[in-house]
Design a protein around this motif. Structure first.
Motif, PDB file in Angstrom:
ATOM      1  N   ASP A   1       1.967 -12.391  -5.460  1.00 19.70           N
ATOM      2  CA  ASP A   1       2.060 -10.936  -5.273  1.00 19.70           C
ATOM      3  C   ASP A   1       1.667 -10.169  -6.535  1.00 19.70           C
ATOM      4  O   ASP A   1       2.106 -10.513  -7.627  1.00 19.70           O
ATOM      5  CB  ASP A   1       3.503 -10.539  -4.934  1.00 19.70           C
TER       6      ASP A   1
ATOM      7  N   TYR B   1       2.182  -6.397  -7.887  1.00 21.22           N
ATOM      8  CA  TYR B   1       2.885  -5.138  -7.629  1.00 21.22           C
ATOM      9  C   TYR B   1       2.248  -4.016  -8.436  1.00 21.22           C
ATOM     10  O   TYR B   1       2.123  -4.122  -9.657  1.00 21.22           O
ATOM     11  CB  TYR B   1       4.357  -5.253  -8.035  1.00 21.22           C
TER      12      TYR B   1
ATOM     13  N   TYR C   1       2.998  -0.320  -9.463  1.00 18.75           N
ATOM     14  CA  TYR C   1       4.069   0.689  -9.464  1.00 18.75           C
ATOM     15  C   TYR C   1       3.468   2.071  -9.694  1.00 18.75           C
ATOM     16  O   TYR C   1       2.877   2.338 -10.746  1.00 18.75           O
ATOM     17  CB  TYR C   1       5.095   0.370 -10.559  1.00 18.75           C
TER      18      TYR C   1
ATOM     19  N   ILE D   1       0.769  -5.176  -3.358  1.00 22.10           N
ATOM     20  CA  ILE D   1       1.952  -4.413  -2.941  1.00 22.10           C
ATOM     21  C   ILE D   1       2.028  -3.141  -3.773  1.00 22.10           C
ATOM     22  O   ILE D   1       2.067  -3.198  -5.004  1.00 22.10           O
ATOM     23  CB  ILE D   1       3.249  -5.236  -3.114  1.00 22.10           C
TER      24      ILE D   1
ATOM     25  N   ASP E   1       4.117  -0.134  -4.829  1.00 22.66           N
ATOM     26  CA  ASP E   1       5.511   0.317  -4.839  1.00 22.66           C
ATOM     27  C   ASP E   1       5.538   1.810  -5.150  1.00 22.66           C
ATOM     28  O   ASP E   1       5.187   2.230  -6.248  1.00 22.66           O
ATOM     29  CB  ASP E   1       6.281  -0.465  -5.912  1.00 22.66           C
TER      30      ASP E   1
END
Ligand code: GLN
Length: 447
Positions: free
Chosen positions: A327, A329, A331, A359, A361
Motif C-alpha cells: 500500500d 498512502y 495523505y 490509498i 487519505d
C-alpha cells in the motif's frame, strides 16, 4: 474579551476622520442637510460575525447601493436570459444619471447606473405589478438581506420626487423604445422609493456578505439567492459599480463595490466578507471620499485585493506519502479545489508507483469543491484502469458522492490506526529539539 478586529477598524476610521474633502450631494435637497461629519465602518464575515465602529447605528438612504441587489432579485426571479433582453452588463464608464443606451437595440448597457437600474426595477414582481406591490417586494427582499425590517424614508422620497426631471426623462426615453412598459412617472416613483430605503453600515455589510456567501444571509442563515446569481451580480459590480471611476477603483482597491449618493459604500470579497462605510461627502464621481479612502486602506493592509496573488494558493495539499507493504498512502490536507487537485494528481501520476495500491487519505481535508471532487475521482479511476487497486480514507465524509464517471464507486478503507503520517515530521522535530538542547547545555557548561 473583545477580538482585536474592532480596534483595527477604529484605527482605519480614525485615520480617515480628518479628511474633509468633497461635498455632500445637494441635487436631492434633503441630502444637502446631512451631517457631513458622520463616519461609520462595518464588516461582516461569511461566517456571520459582524464588527462595526463609528456611526454604525445611523440610518441613511441606500440610494444607488440598491441597484446590485434589485439586479440580483431580477436575475433570481426571471433568469439571466430574460434580464439580458432588457439590460446589458457592460461598464459604461459614465455618470449615474447618464442616458446610456445601446446603439442598435436601445437597451441600457449598464445595470449599475440609473437607466439600467430603472429598467431592472421594472422587471420585479412581473410586468403587470402595481407600484406599491413592486416596491413592497423590493423592500421586503432588501430587509431579508439585511436581516431586519427596513423602512422607506418619506422625506428623502418626497425630496427626490420633487426634482426628478432627469430620471423622468430617462424613463420617458426607455418607454419610448419599448424597454419599459410602465408610465414614466410610475417607473420613477418605484425606483425612487427603492433608493429611499434606510439602512445602516451594519445592514449594508450583512447585505454584502450575503452576496459573498453565495446567497445565504450569514447572520439569519436564510437562503435568499442562488450562488450563480451572486457570482454574476458581483462580477457586474466589479466592472461597473463605481461609475466613471470603476477602472481605477478595480486597479487600486480591487474589491467589487457599489456606492450611493447619501454617502454609503459597500463591497465584498467572494467567499470571505462584506464591508460597508458611511461618510456623506462625495468626490466628483459621486463616491464617498472617506469611504474610498477607508476601502483603499483595508484592501492594502488586509491584503483584500481581488487580484492579490499573496499566499492564498501556496498551501501544500500533500502532507506526506508513506509506503507500507503493497500500500502507498497519500495523505492530503486542506481544501481541495482545482488548484490543489491538480497538485495532487500531478504528484500521483508522476510517482513511481510500480504495482502499489493507491490509498488517498483525506481525513485531514476540510472541504472538497465540485471540481476538486471530479478531478480526484477521475484521477483514481485512471489509476485503477492502469492496474492499481485504489481506495480513499474519509472518516468524516468530506467527499459525499463517490460515484466515478463509469458508474462504479471509489472503494473506502477504514483509517489505519497503525500508520501515523506525522511520525517522520515529529521525529525530525524531536531531533531538532534534542540538538538545540544539547548545544544550549554545551554553551552553559563552557560559560
Ligand atoms: N436616487 C438617486 C438617483 O437616482 C441615486 C443615485 C446614486 O446613489 N448615485 O439619482
Amino acid at each position: 474579551m473583545q477580538t482585536p478586529i474592532p480596534f483595527y477598524l477604529k484605527e482605519i476610521l480614525d485615520q480617515a476622520k480628518p479628511n474633509t474633502d468633497g461635498e455632500v450631494a445637494d441635487y436631492i435637497p434633503v441630502l444637502a442637510k446631512a451631517d457631513p461629519e458622520r463616519l461609520g465602518l462595518a464588516l461582516c464575515t461569511t461566517t456571520g460575525h459582524v464588527y462595526s465602529v463609528g456611526d454604525d447605528e445611523v440610518e441613511f438612504s441606500i440610494q444607488s447601493i440598491s441597484k446590485p441587489f434589485v439586479y440580483a432579485l431580477a436575475l433570481q426571479e426571471l433568469g439571466v436570459e430574460a434580464v439580458k433582453k432588457v439590460v446589458g452588463m457592460e461598464p459604461s464608464g459614465e455618470a449615474f444619471n447618464e442616458l446610456s443606451l445601446g446603439e442598435e437595440d436601445h437597451r441600457p448597457v449598464n445595470p449599475m447606473i440609473n437607466a439600467g437600474a430603472m429598467t431592472t426595477t421594472q422587471l420585479i414582481n412581473g410586468v403587470d405589478s402595481g407600484v406599491e406591490e413592486r416596491v413592497e417586494r423590493i423592500r421586503s427582499f432588501l430587509s431579508k438581506l439585511a436581516g431586519r425590517e427596513l423602512q422607506i424614508d418619506q422625506e428623502v422620497l418626497d425630496s427626490e420626487m420633487e426634482g426628478a426631471d432627469r430620471n423622468l426623462s430617462l424613463a420617458h426615453m426607455l418607454r419610448s423604445y419599448g424597454i419599459i412598459e410602465d408610465e414614466a412617472h410610475d417607473a420613477v416613483l418605484t425606483y425612487t422609493q427603492q433608493c429611499a430605503i434606510n439602512v445602516t453600515v451594519k445592514d449594508l455589510a450583512i447585505m454584502a456578505a450575503t452576496l459573498a456567501n453565495g446567497g445565504t444571509n450569514p447572520v439569519t442563515e436564510e437562503k435568499l439567492l442562488d450562488a450563480d446569481v451572486c457570482q454574476l451580480t458581483m462580477a457586474v459590480m466589479s466592472s461597473a459599480g463605481m461609475y466613471d471611476g470603476a477602472g481605477r477603483w478595480m486597479a487600486n482597491v480591487g474589491i467589487p463595490a457599489k456606492s450611493g449618493v447619501a454617502g454609503g459604500l459597500l463591497g465584498m470579497l467572494p467567499g470571505q466578507l462584506g464591508i460597508a462605510s458611511f461618510s456623506p461627502r462625495l468626490n466628483e464621481e459621486g463616491n464617498s471620499v472617506r469611504g474610498v479612502e477607508m476601502f483603499r486602506r483595508l484592501s492594502q493592509d488586509m491584503g483584500l485585493h481581488l487580484m492579490s496573488t499573496e499566499e492564498r494558493y501556496g498551501i501544500q495539499p500533500i502532507r506526506n506519502v508513506i509506503h507500507e507493504g503493497a500500500d502507498s498512502y497519500f495523505y492530503i490536507q486542506g481544501r481541495i479545489n482545482f488548484n490543489a487537485a491538480e497538485t495532487i494528481l500531478h504528484e500521483l501520476f508522476d510517482y513511481d508507483l510500480k504495482d502499489q495500491n493507491v490509498i488517498v487519505d483525506i481525513s485531514r481535508v476540510n472541504a472538497v469543491n465540485r471540481m476538486g471532487r471530479r478531478m480526484l475521482k477521475e484521477g483514481l479511476r485512471r489509476l485503477r484502469e492502469a492496474g492499481h487497486e485504489i481506495a480513499i480514507v474519509d472518516p468524516d465524509n468530506v467527499m459525499p458522492n463517490l460515484e466515478m464517471r463509469d458508474g462504479t464507486m471509489v472503494p473506502v478503507r477504514e483509517q489505519e490506526g497503525a500508520l501515523d503520517p506525522d511520525e517522520e515530521l515529529r521525529d525530525e522535530a524531536a531531533t531538532l529539539t534534542a540538538l538545540a538542547e544539547e548545544s544550549a547545555a554545551e554553551e552553559s557548561s563552557t560559560n
